[in-house]
Design an enzyme around this catalytic site. Structure first.
Site, short mmCIF file in Angstrom:
data_model
loop_
_atom_site.label_atom_id
_atom_site.label_comp_id
_atom_site.label_asym_id
_atom_site.label_seq_id
_atom_site.Cartn_x
_atom_site.Cartn_y
_atom_site.Cartn_z
N ASP A 42 0.95 -1.28 0.00
CA ASP A 42 0.00 0.03 0.04
C ASP A 42 0.85 1.39 -0.20
OD1 ASP A 42 -1.78 -1.94 0.60
OD2 ASP A 42 -2.32 -1.13 2.48
N SER A 102 -0.24 0.49 7.41
CA SER A 102 -0.57 1.70 6.63
C SER A 102 -1.03 2.85 7.62
CB SER A 102 -1.74 1.12 5.69
OG SER A 102 -1.05 0.63 4.73
#
Length: 492
Positions: A42, A102
């Site tokens: 990500d 993330s």
């Protein structure tokens, strides 16, 4: 001996330097963000800081497979020419024992602040874990210190499952807001909202949006922003079943759009719309830059997909930066940012205003290409039109527009996706089909009719390129424009 944060960051850098020396370059991307070596997923912490664009990413500096997540880091002055910076975050402290998952980044009056999820296994074999939220700060935008107050949110709300991650933070008025990807105890995906005056003490506000039972068991990587007067919630739901041409990947990324009231935390929205209909697009994140643009970047891969670059000592890439806009029907459009024209080296105008039947090959062995093709459908009798990225030994990636069905079909079967190589999406092209395509050594990004449809896929050619071929099936096609550009390799 417990390693300090600085020791762990230094070890990560040394591991990357060693891994870089062993890379096989055959599929290395020429103008996308990739790690110096090993695994990335990500995009995280998209932000403008002191006049430069910063992109962080989930990174495992010790292996080409996913592992304990670090934050890799790249920056650019123009969204085109990127440079690698040292690894920004390494896990292993009490607040993030098994991973710095993330999150996002904000410029807090000249202090660059990263907000991220700490991951903690309680039973790794059974994938049981807890998650919390942390911050790290930097004055120079390169070296980061984790805050003494970590975790700034120690645990999820009482009605929540252990999935509690991917904080996206922004400022509205005098307050900071944070949304998190979350699931209820009975596995219903949702996004929850917090508020803070100082990024350290957070108050739980409630649920921003939640599945009614049809939108998966967990919503990852949320993002929330205003776009042309509407509010858009980006989410990456896990657990959606395929429906015809929709939701064909392992996990999806899309949006809900509507009206939002900060006073009541009420978000009235329409149905979930998938953002990209290729094979490899997930976990998109955005920033608003100082030109007022909303810019999005996604992970250009997909969980549980075939990833041949692992054999080469690296894995994972990010998409090109895309500007988001709304059309008259409140559909979110994605188009390449204007700056990407800086990649162009040599222009090849193949032809314009010409009718073709059968096919026409523009020979080139260039790996890095931007392609612009426009078909005039009012003067086209063909049942299908499109282009092929041709390679030797019958290798090809095919994009076909079925005129009557109004469907765009991407076929990567003969470029490294033997199983599940085809993706389709509806496109009401009207009088013209306009295609802008970015081809890299192992990727293709297609923008049709100014972002009315986008398709992003990794491809894995075994042989040299032969060229770009236009085709018309069962009739003639009028080609208004056929141009391609050789593009720069920014990493060379």
């Amino acid at each position: 001996m417990m390693l300090t944060t600085n020791n762990r960051l230094q070890q990560a850098e040394e591991a990357l330097q060693k891994a870089k020396e062993k890379l096989n370059e055959r599929y290395r991307l020429g103008y996308h963000i990739v790690a110096p070596a090993n695994w990335i997923n990500d995009p995280n912490g998209l932000v403008q800081f002191k006049g430069e664009y910063h992109v962080f990413y989930q990174h495992h500096p010790y292996d080409e497979n996913w592992g304990p997540m670090h934050w890799g880091h790249a920056k650019s002055k123009d969204l085109v020419h990127w440079e690698h910076l040292p690894v920004a975050l390494a896990p292993g402290d009490a607040c993030d024992k098994d991973g710095c998952f993330s999150g996002s980044a904000v410029d807090n009056d000249g202090e660059l602040t990263l907000i991220y999820t700490g991951h903690h296994y309680t039973d790794k074999e059974k994938d049981l874990f807890t998650q919390n939220q942390n911050i790290a700060v930097s004055q120079d935008g390169v070296t980061f210190e984790k805050a003494e107050e970590n975790p700034v949110i120690a645990e999820p709300p009482a009605d929540s499952a252990h999935h509690f991650r991917d904080p996206k933070v922004w400022k509205h008025g005098d307050s900071w807001y944070m949304i998190l990807g979350n699931a209820t105890k009975d596995e219903v995906g949702r996004v929850i909202l917090y508020r803070s005056a100082d990024l350290r003490k957070w108050e739980y506000i409630g649920v921003l949006a939640q599945s009614e039972g049809t939108l998966g068991y967990m919503w990852e990587c949320p993002d929330f922003f205003e776009l042309d007067g509407k509010h858009v919630l980006l989410i990456s739901p896990q657990g959606l079943e395929a429906e015809g041409d929709l939701y064909n990947n392992r996990f999806q990324t899309g949006y809900l759009i509507g009206e939002y009231d900060y006073e009541t935390n009420k978000f009235s929205h329409g149905e979930f719309i998938e953002m990209d209909n290729g094979h490899d697009f997930y976990a998109v994140q955005t920033l608003k830059d100082d030109k007022g643009r909303r810019i999005a970047i996604g992970w250009m891969d997909m969980w549980e997909s075939n990833m041949p670059t692992k054999e080469d000592g690296w894995c994972g890439a990010l998409t090109l930066p895309r500007e988001l806009t709304l059309d008259k029907r409140n559909k979110v459009l994605m188009n390449p940012v204007d700056e990407l024209t800086l990649l162009r080296e040599t222009e090849h105008k193949v032809f314009a205003n010409q009718s073709i039947s059968g096919n026409y090959l523009a020979k080139t062995n260039q790996d890095l290409i931007e392609l612009k093709v426009e078909f005039d459908l009012t003067k086209t009798t063909a049942q299908a039109v499109g282009f092929k990225i041709r390679g030797l030994d019958q290798e090809e990636t095919v994009l076909r527009y079925q005129v009557k069905d109004q469907k765009l079909v991407l076929d990567c079967t003969k470029h490294g996706k033997k199983e599940d190589g085809i993706r389709r999406t509806a496109l009401e092209a009207g009088d013209r089909l306009s295609l802008r395509v970015f081809i890299d050594r192992s990727s293709v990004e297609i923008f049709a009719n100014e972002g009315q449809a986008t398709m992003t896929s990794r491809i894995y050619p075994q042989h040299e390129r032969l060229g770009i071929e236009l085709f018309a099936e069962d009739g003639d096609a009028q080609v208004s424009e056929f141009t391609y550009w050789s593009l720069k390799d920014i990493w060379k």
